[in-house]
Write an enzyme that holds these catalytic residues in place. Structure first.
Site, mmCIF file in Angstrom:
data_model
loop_
_atom_site.group_PDB
_atom_site.id
_atom_site.type_symbol
_atom_site.label_atom_id
_atom_site.label_comp_id
_atom_site.label_asym_id
_atom_site.label_seq_id
_atom_site.Cartn_x
_atom_site.Cartn_y
_atom_site.Cartn_z
ATOM 1 N N ARG A 229 52.193 -19.418 -62.203
ATOM 2 C CA ARG A 229 51.256 -18.515 -61.518
ATOM 3 C C ARG A 229 49.994 -18.322 -62.343
ATOM 4 O O ARG A 229 48.937 -18.003 -61.776
ATOM 5 C CB ARG A 229 51.904 -17.136 -61.300
ATOM 6 C CG ARG A 229 52.888 -17.082 -60.146
ATOM 7 C CD ARG A 229 53.322 -15.657 -59.910
ATOM 8 N NE ARG A 229 52.183 -14.764 -60.061
ATOM 9 C CZ ARG A 229 52.217 -13.537 -60.585
ATOM 10 N NH1 ARG A 229 53.360 -13.032 -60.991
ATOM 11 N NH2 ARG A 229 51.130 -12.816 -60.697
ATOM 12 N N ASP B 233 49.209 -7.228 -70.559
ATOM 13 C CA ASP B 233 49.548 -8.636 -70.318
ATOM 14 C C ASP B 233 49.879 -9.413 -71.600
ATOM 15 O O ASP B 233 50.253 -10.582 -71.531
ATOM 16 C CB ASP B 233 48.393 -9.342 -69.582
ATOM 17 C CG ASP B 233 48.338 -8.965 -68.108
ATOM 18 O OD1 ASP B 233 49.227 -8.224 -67.644
ATOM 19 O OD2 ASP B 233 47.397 -9.398 -67.424
ATOM 20 N N LYS C 256 42.671 -16.553 -64.768
ATOM 21 C CA LYS C 256 43.340 -16.178 -63.505
ATOM 22 C C LYS C 256 42.775 -14.870 -62.950
ATOM 23 O O LYS C 256 42.384 -14.802 -61.793
ATOM 24 C CB LYS C 256 44.845 -16.008 -63.746
ATOM 25 C CG LYS C 256 45.577 -15.316 -62.609
ATOM 26 C CD LYS C 256 47.074 -15.268 -62.828
ATOM 27 C CE LYS C 256 47.610 -13.989 -63.398
ATOM 28 N NZ LYS C 256 47.519 -12.803 -62.536
ATOM 29 N N ASN C 257 42.748 -13.852 -63.795
ATOM 30 C CA ASN C 257 42.381 -12.534 -63.277
ATOM 31 C C ASN C 257 40.894 -12.410 -62.954
ATOM 32 O O ASN C 257 40.490 -11.455 -62.281
ATOM 33 C CB ASN C 257 42.815 -11.441 -64.260
ATOM 34 C CG ASN C 257 44.324 -11.230 -64.236
ATOM 35 O OD1 ASN C 257 45.024 -11.858 -63.441
ATOM 36 N ND2 ASN C 257 44.818 -10.365 -65.099
ATOM 37 N N CYS D 297 56.606 -4.881 -57.596
ATOM 38 C CA CYS D 297 57.108 -6.176 -58.057
ATOM 39 C C CYS D 297 57.957 -5.911 -59.297
ATOM 40 O O CYS D 297 58.218 -4.752 -59.643
ATOM 41 C CB CYS D 297 55.976 -7.154 -58.343
ATOM 42 S SG CYS D 297 55.007 -6.729 -59.771
ATOM 43 N N ARG E 288 53.615 -0.296 -58.528
ATOM 44 C CA ARG E 288 52.272 -0.776 -58.210
ATOM 45 C C ARG E 288 51.716 -0.261 -56.876
ATOM 46 O O ARG E 288 51.411 -1.035 -55.964
ATOM 47 C CB ARG E 288 52.231 -2.306 -58.281
ATOM 48 C CG ARG E 288 52.764 -2.809 -59.614
ATOM 49 C CD ARG E 288 52.600 -4.276 -59.793
ATOM 50 N NE ARG E 288 51.249 -4.644 -60.174
ATOM 51 C CZ ARG E 288 50.902 -5.868 -60.570
ATOM 52 N NH1 ARG E 288 51.789 -6.823 -60.624
ATOM 53 N NH2 ARG E 288 49.662 -6.133 -60.893
HETATM 54 C C1 UD1 Z 1 45.558 -6.128 -63.016
HETATM 55 C C2 UD1 Z 1 45.909 -7.525 -63.459
HETATM 56 C C3 UD1 Z 1 47.186 -7.532 -64.260
HETATM 57 C C4 UD1 Z 1 47.098 -6.540 -65.407
HETATM 58 C C5 UD1 Z 1 46.656 -5.165 -64.905
HETATM 59 C C6 UD1 Z 1 46.409 -4.171 -66.028
HETATM 60 C C7 UD1 Z 1 44.964 -8.989 -61.772
HETATM 61 C C8 UD1 Z 1 45.217 -9.908 -60.632
HETATM 62 N N1 UD1 Z 1 46.037 -8.375 -62.296
HETATM 63 O O1 UD1 Z 1 46.604 -5.679 -62.150
HETATM 64 O O2 UD1 Z 1 47.385 -8.850 -64.777
HETATM 65 O O3 UD1 Z 1 48.371 -6.431 -66.005
HETATM 66 O O4 UD1 Z 1 45.440 -5.282 -64.156
HETATM 67 O O5 UD1 Z 1 45.477 -4.680 -66.933
HETATM 68 O O6 UD1 Z 1 43.857 -8.821 -62.227
HETATM 69 N N2 UD1 Z 1 47.931 2.187 -60.025
HETATM 70 C C9 UD1 Z 1 48.179 3.274 -59.190
HETATM 71 N N3 UD1 Z 1 47.498 3.354 -58.019
HETATM 72 C C10 UD1 Z 1 46.587 2.409 -57.630
HETATM 73 C C11 UD1 Z 1 46.343 1.303 -58.489
HETATM 74 C C12 UD1 Z 1 47.033 1.229 -59.683
HETATM 75 O O7 UD1 Z 1 48.997 4.157 -59.508
HETATM 76 O O8 UD1 Z 1 46.002 2.543 -56.545
HETATM 77 C C13 UD1 Z 1 48.700 2.066 -61.281
HETATM 78 C C14 UD1 Z 1 49.607 0.829 -61.265
HETATM 79 O O9 UD1 Z 1 50.831 1.073 -60.621
HETATM 80 C C15 UD1 Z 1 49.767 0.547 -62.736
HETATM 81 C C16 UD1 Z 1 48.403 0.949 -63.321
HETATM 82 O O10 UD1 Z 1 47.807 1.831 -62.350
HETATM 83 O O11 UD1 Z 1 50.774 1.346 -63.269
HETATM 84 C C17 UD1 Z 1 47.476 -0.213 -63.594
HETATM 85 O O12 UD1 Z 1 47.231 -0.923 -62.393
HETATM 86 P P1 UD1 Z 1 45.899 -1.762 -62.156
HETATM 87 O O13 UD1 Z 1 44.931 -1.533 -63.270
HETATM 88 O O14 UD1 Z 1 45.436 -1.496 -60.765
HETATM 89 O O15 UD1 Z 1 46.439 -3.248 -62.271
HETATM 90 P P2 UD1 Z 1 46.359 -4.414 -61.210
HETATM 91 O O16 UD1 Z 1 45.002 -4.502 -60.630
HETATM 92 O O17 UD1 Z 1 47.511 -4.314 -60.278
#
Ligand code: UD1
Length: 424
Positions: A399, A305, A22-23, A116, A121
């Site tokens: 999902r 995850d 998925k990711n 969410c 996030r």
């Molecule tokens: C992706 C994965 C998700 C996985 C996560 C961490 C997909 C579609 N989803 O989510 O399954 O659990 O990586 O391995 O690939 N953050 C900020 N600011 C930002 C971006 C992130 O503060 O601009 C924080 C987030 O709130 C969170 C942490 O950083 O606490 C990790 O987020 P991130 O690595 O960006 O995860 P996702 O890309 O949302």
């Protein structure tokens, strides 16, 4: 809400082929619009998140078709640059169209993805990095209006290796003018897959798999056929299912280097796990042992995850286990549901820690999944419990899992199969 019934207590036995990731698929789907032509994605998982990304592609003017397990995107006719409204809200990955649309069209309007059930996030890291590439961003209510006259390479240092931010900036800079250097970039296998896909399509990216990515902009991308790699989290989920229910199984399509930390913790808990190439054999005979500490971290650390699934299996381990969640602040939603089944779990919000005091047996009861991995963890708990467990919230599972019921039934589980997959 969709629900299933599980009659637990049966050990699992058999073999399973692991579905596409998925990711990896989601950012790659956004990336298909960077080529003004056809892209073929083999082994693309048929899950609702992928269907939602396909709907967005169609709204943008692309033509999307399936040929068995291959998803074909023709982005020649892309005519819009807005990802807003209902379709954008269906999957958080819609925010990845920001980088891809800016890369191709130099303009994008995207709905702010919002928080969410697992946390706030924010996307501040995505936006700050895009600004460094010359993008001007205006926020109005929940919409982001983004424009760039000429995307120009830059040096970007992430304060945290965000998966989504790294992906968005890769997508934005592949067709940029000059060189983009990303420091402290995320190194998850799905980032590697995105880079490999883009390189196969003609992008110039080096440092793949490291925290320093160098992207030299190219004029255009070309037609490519790419195979989506197997899903390490689905593999990890089925490994924990066997660890929880007992028995033995062979999973095909598991890359050891992608799930090292998960396997390490399963071994600590008393499972035997062996690899032969990409075939992974897991065996669990005796009661699981507790694991003193599991701490979620960016790759190659223990994945957030997989945290819920471990909480489920450790709830009947011998002794006391501790899980520290460092990535998402609200990711212990499953604990209350496991407690309804007889688990003894204490959540310390101030330190994002769960203490799991192993009990002898979980008991079947109705429980509610509130997020993707939490709902999958409840399915595992149902396999471990005595009596009937009714898991609702299965739409979350769909999902990310193509058909968790059929997979578990093929391993001998007693699961009603009605609603585990999206309509094909
Ligand atoms: C992706 C994965 C998700 C996985 C996560 C961490 C997909 C579609 N989803 O989510 O399954 O659990 O990586 O391995 O690939 N953050 C900020 N600011 C930002 C971006 C992130 O503060 O601009 C924080 C987030 O709130 C969170 C942490 O950083 O606490 C990790 O987020 P991130 O690595 O960006 O995860 P996702 O890309 O949302």
């Amino acid at each position: 809400m969709s629900s299933i019934n599980i009659i637990g207590g049966k050990p699992l036995l058999g073999e399973i082929e692991i579905q596409g990731s998925k990711n990896a698929a989601l950012p790659i789907l956004a990336g298909t619009i960077l080529h003004q032509g056809v892209t073929r994605l083999e082994g693309c998982p048929k899950i609702s998140d992928v269907l939602h990304m396909s709907e967005i592609l169609e709204e943008l003017g692309c033509v999307v078709t399936w040929e068995k397990k291959t998803l074909i995107v023709d982005a020649t006719t892309l005519s819009k640059h807005a990802v807003v409204g209902e379709v954008a809200k269906k999957t958080r990955a819609s925010v990845l169209f920001l980088g891809a649309l800016l890369g191709r069209e130099k303009t994008a309007v995207v709905s702010y993805p919002g928080g969410c059930s697992i946390g706030e996030r924010p996307i501040d890291l995505h936006l700050a990095a895009l600004r460094k590439l010359g993008v001007s961003i205006k926020e109005d209510l929940d919409l982001l209006y983004c424009n760039v006259a000429q995307m120009t390479g830059s040096k970007i240092h992430f304060s945290f290796p965000s998966v989504g931010a790294t992906e968005n900036i890769i997508l934005a800079s592949v067709l940029a003018e000059g060189e983009t250097n990303l420091y402290n970039a995320a190194r998850e296998p799905e980032i590697v897959a995105l880079c490999e896909f883009l390189v196969a399509a003609g992008a110039n990216i080096s440092g793949i798999g490291t925290s320093h990515l160098k992207i030299e902009g190219v004029q255009e991308l070309k037609e490519v056929t790419y195979k989506i790699p197997a899903d390490r989290i689905v593999a990890g989920t089925y490994l924990t299912a066997v660890a929880g229910a007992g028995g033995s199984a062979v999973l095909h399509g598991v890359r050891e280097k992608e799930i090292r930390m998960v396997v390490k913790m399963l071994r600590k808990a008393g499972c035997s796990v062996d690899f032969s190439g990409e075939h992974c054999l897991i065996r669990r005979e005796k009661r699981l042992k507790s694991v003193s500490k599991i701490e979620t971290k960016p790759f190659p650390g223990f994945p957030t995850d997989m945290q819920s699934q471990f909480m489920a299996i450790l709830s009947t381990a011998m002794g006391e286990s501790k899980i520290v969640e460092n990535i998402f602040e609200a990711r212990f939603l499953v604990a209350d549901e496991l407690v309804k089944m007889g688990a003894n779990i204490e959540i310390r919000q101030d330190t994002s820690t769960a203490i799991i005091y192993g009990v002898k047996q979980l008991h079947g009861t109705p429980v509610v999944g509130k997020d993707l991995r939490g709902a999958a963890a409840l399915v595992i708990a149902g396999l471990m419990a005595d009596g009937v467990t009714t898991v609702s919230g299965m739409e979350y599972v769909m999902r990310g899992y193509e058909d968790i019921c059929s997979d578990l039934i093929s391993l001998g589980a007693n699961v009603t199969e009605s609603v585990c997959r999206i309509a094909k």
